[in-house]
Design an enzyme around this catalytic site. Structure first.
Site, PDB file in Angstrom:
ATOM      1  N   ARG A   1       0.794  -1.220   0.000  1.00 38.73           N
ATOM      2  CA  ARG A   1       0.000   0.000   0.000  1.00 38.73           C
ATOM      3  C   ARG A   1       0.831   1.277   0.000  1.00 38.73           C
ATOM      4  O   ARG A   1       0.660   2.136  -0.856  1.00 38.73           O
ATOM      5  CB  ARG A   1      -0.944   0.020   1.224  1.00 38.73           C
TER       6      ARG A   1
ATOM      7  N   HIS B   1      -6.154  -3.493  -8.996  1.00 42.61           N
ATOM      8  CA  HIS B   1      -6.032  -2.866  -7.674  1.00 42.61           C
ATOM      9  C   HIS B   1      -7.352  -3.002  -6.916  1.00 42.61           C
ATOM     10  O   HIS B   1      -8.365  -2.448  -7.345  1.00 42.61           O
ATOM     11  CB  HIS B   1      -5.661  -1.390  -7.833  1.00 42.61           C
TER      12      HIS B   1
ATOM     13  N   TYR C   1     -13.890  14.271 -16.346  1.00 48.68           N
ATOM     14  CA  TYR C   1     -13.661  15.480 -17.128  1.00 48.68           C
ATOM     15  C   TYR C   1     -12.225  15.629 -17.622  1.00 48.68           C
ATOM     16  O   TYR C   1     -11.961  16.484 -18.468  1.00 48.68           O
ATOM     17  CB  TYR C   1     -14.009  16.726 -16.302  1.00 48.68           C
TER      18      TYR C   1
END
Length: 205
Positions: free
Chosen positions: A44, A86, A127
């Site tokens: 992690r 993931h 976006y």
């Protein structure tokens, strides 16, 4: 319970009477906490020295390479593709991808990716767009010498480490907090890293 209390088990002669061996909390803590800490450190929070990537960053780069056709991809699409490798959710992937893109080294960005100097955040992943930079295509990937492993669900193959030809850990810097361990490496001067890499390859110091 005392902190230094040892693990106590039921004697063998009593186990035959239908009693199970008892392991006290202290024993479970010693074993399980070490496993947990190792997972957080390796899977992690802390980048690998071999390629300079945390697992989520490596998986993002691998997903971008699989999607690469020279055109920009919506970040939301890249995030969805990365989720095949993931298992920790789309938000963590999107945040990690923005951090890579803001360094303007490995990802060619398009749209509002925020500003690390003003603290402005990036636009939503639907976006903004991204593709691999020419630098990343040149120095990060080489499938023939890449070691592969199964993804978390066994359906895909992902790289153990990427065969990076450049000290990305120094170029990008790194920051992470794990269990009992943290890292913070500031980005180094790019031109000086190139000069040092050339000297290293020539056997100089």
């Amino acid at each position: 319970m005392e902190e230094n209390e040892e693990v106590n088990e039921v004697p063998e002669e009593d186990q035959g009477n239908g009693q199970e061996a008892l392991t006290r909390v202290t024993g479970m803590y010693k074993d399980w906490f070490l496993d947990y800490a190792s997972y957080v450190i390796l899977e992690r929070a802390v980048p690998a020295i071999e390629d300079g990537f945390k697992p989520v960053q490596r998986r993002i780069m691998h997903a971008l390479k699989e999607l690469d056709d020279g055109r920009y991809n919506k970040v939301a699409n890249v995030v969805g593709h990365t989720m095949q490798y993931h298992p920790h959710g789309d938000a963590s992937i999107a945040d990690a991808m923005v951090q890579i893109g803001q360094k303007e080294l490995l990802i060619d960005t398009q749209g509002n990716w925020g500003n690390i100097l003003t603290g402005d955040g990036a636009a939503a992943s639907r976006y903004i767009e991204a593709r691999l930079s020419k630098f990343a295509l040149e120095v990060v990937f080489s499938p023939k010498i890449t070691d592969w492993q199964s993804s978390y669900d066994g359906r895909k193959k992902e790289p153990v480490n990427l065969p990076v030809k450049f000290p990305l850990l120094l170029a990008q810097g790194a920051e992470g907090i794990a269990v009992g361990l943290s890292t913070k490496i500031l980005p180094h001067n790019f031109n000086e890293i190139i000069d040092g890499s050339i000297k290293h390859l020539k056997g100089q110091r």
